[in-house]
Design a protein around this motif. Sequence first.
Motif, PDB file in Angstrom:
ATOM      1  N   CYS A  40     -21.028  -7.522  27.408  1.00 13.66           N
ATOM      2  CA  CYS A  40     -19.953  -7.881  26.488  1.00 13.66           C
ATOM      3  C   CYS A  40     -20.252  -7.282  25.111  1.00 13.66           C
ATOM      4  CB  CYS A  40     -19.827  -9.396  26.378  1.00 13.66           C
ATOM      5  SG  CYS A  40     -18.477  -9.929  25.301  1.00 13.66           S
ATOM      6  N   CYS A  88     -18.243  -8.020  22.230  1.00 14.19           N
ATOM      7  CA  CYS A  88     -17.302  -8.674  21.320  1.00 14.19           C
ATOM      8  C   CYS A  88     -17.966  -9.001  19.980  1.00 14.19           C
ATOM      9  CB  CYS A  88     -16.737  -9.927  21.981  1.00 14.19           C
ATOM     10  SG  CYS A  88     -17.890 -11.316  21.974  1.00 14.19           S
ATOM     11  N   CYS A 131     -20.795 -11.483  20.309  1.00 14.63           N
ATOM     12  CA  CYS A 131     -22.039 -10.870  20.787  1.00 14.63           C
ATOM     13  C   CYS A 131     -22.677 -10.037  19.677  1.00 14.63           C
ATOM     14  CB  CYS A 131     -21.778 -10.006  22.024  1.00 14.63           C
ATOM     15  SG  CYS A 131     -21.585 -11.002  23.526  1.00 14.63           S
TER      16      CYS A 131
END
Length: 700
Positions: A176, A178, A181
């Motif tokens: 991930c 994003c 993160c």
Amino acid sequence: MLAAAGIRRPNRALANPNGDPSPSPLLLGVDYYPDQTPEALWDEDARMMAEFGFTNVRIAEFAWALMEPVEGKFDFSWLGRAVQTLHKYNIAVILGTPSAAPPPWLTAKYPEIVEVNAQGAPLHPGGRRFTCPTNKTYRRLSLAIAGQMARTFADAPEVIGWQIDNELTLSSSPRCYCNYCQAGFQEWLRSKYGSLDNLNRTWGTVFWSQTYTDFSQVPVPLPSGGDPNPSLALDYNRYQSYANTSYLEEQLAVLRKTCPRHFVTTNNVGLPLDLIDLRSLYEKLDFVAFDNYPGFFEMLLHEQSKSGPVSWDYIYTATALGHDFARSLHGKPFMIMEQQSGKAGQRTFSPQPNKGQLRLWTYQTIAHGAMGVNYFRWDTATFGAEEYWHGILNHDRSKSPGFDEIKQTVKELKALGAEVLNASYPAETALVFDYDSDWALQIQPGHSGLSYTSQITSWYGAIASIRSGIDVIAPGADLASYKIVFAPVVYVLSEAQAAKVRSFVQSGGVFISNFRLGAKNEFSQMARTPLPGPLRDVMGVTIEDYVPIYSAKQGVKFSSALAGADGECGMWADVLQPTTAEVLGSYTSGAHAGRVAITVNSFGKGKAVYIGADLDPASLTRVLRSFSALAGVKPLLDVPSGVEVTVRSSDRKQWIFLLNHTDAAQTVNIPGPHTDLLTGESRTGSVSLGAYGVRVLQAS
Ligand SMILES: [Zn+2]
């Protein structure tokens, strides 16, 4: 036996009111979906499972929407009834926490929990495993449903253990990227490096003007017009493993506190898959549980290669590698939480397993150290994305083609008993598998054809042909119990790992590695010393040049110590300058004709072998086998090609497994009288194995 294997004993045994030593519970079960099955059929299902011989089910791991239909409003009544129905037939229950598939109300209200893929695009709800491992809202909601489940079923006598989530990172987007993160990564870096000065220096951010003046400036490796800093990219892989592991450990903490009598594990898929550091993921769990689909693997390989049938030698060998990895994670017996029971697939079907293969694949897990097997799945879904994934019952609830074979297998395993299922697996040989070298090479392979997992699989296949036990270990693991350690493509090597190797060889061990050894340190910076970096003295060579090969043919001639036909060098040639090492092979053509390709060095009481050439499979196998023999590793038995032999042992007994992966009958010579534990027959001299046949032998 489970306790002896370091596994929490299921509470049925603990709850024995007489305190008698009850028979050890076996984990020979099936994955069941009461949430997808009309309640009117539950009783019939449970009765049939009991008649089949199953001891347990795993349920509920994808049933979040039914257990929490509205945020904060929980309904476990249906699950309680399902558990009680199963209990009526003495079927124990492993509960799955449902966080791999959040319900639509959740993603509608909290759209920020979705994962962002490697191109920077958010995933969308509608499948499964589309969630961010860092997002605090998703963690809070996952923990809430897991906690409610735990409190509801902590004292249920039918429940023996838990599976947290399902196949973490196994999706179209295993990482991930994003904003959550990114923030989590920045915090993780602050903790790891302490200061920005240290981070900037360690990553070499002066390159391309990437010096950070605040942790909040550190990006994630999304497309940015050029390749990312290799140190950042490797750390991001590590962070994503950390994020998934800490996500799992939040649920683990609540399960430990609320359900101290239950075992806790999770299910995943190991080598040759390498998406998440499974050593970290399983570290605090009671035992390792893997999913095993050899036929599905065959279909995936076929789709990737698009070049006709895939060799079964490769498939069963790669599957064995996965099992040896699973066992080595804890150094103890492991469980198969999902075992293929028929055709499998999402959009396409894998081949129908041949008669005998479902039994053979089950015995292969046991032969390599499994202590329990759950088949996937009981009935076959008539709706949803896994309609093609066949269970023990067909879509119309008739018996599947594998029904009788699996039933027979379960009956046989029960007769073999807990002692063998929990026996140890002796190994004198170790193969090093290192996530850092793997991921760093994915970031910078050096040659488009160079793949770490392909090298690991090739080396495993070569040393598996020796027919002796193999552990698959971490770099830096204790090596003292091994005679020989194989470590291909050690691209990343720390001083601490090198010290372990030095001490192992000094004490008499044999260490074999190949090209790219020690090229980078653990921070993914290139070695500032001549290669092979910190192991120059142990290997007794200096790498004069390293040469990716694209079109020019390069041959290798072996010395008399490795007598054999000349070999071919594929995609890589390290040109070696021996300092104290003896020459075992030289290049025969091209710009480096006559230069050294393979060496062996005596160091302390042991030997260190450097294979600079990317050898063809036959030459590699011959070289690795000859050093294994030198190290004193002996074959368990001499068996024909396509037949596996493994041994499990306890203090008093040994069990020899013979597995015929071919479609033809095979004969194996065995020294001394033996009893076939599956048939009760006594055997001396030789045993036959039918197509896909299995024997479990014990000296008599
Ligand atoms: Zn994320």
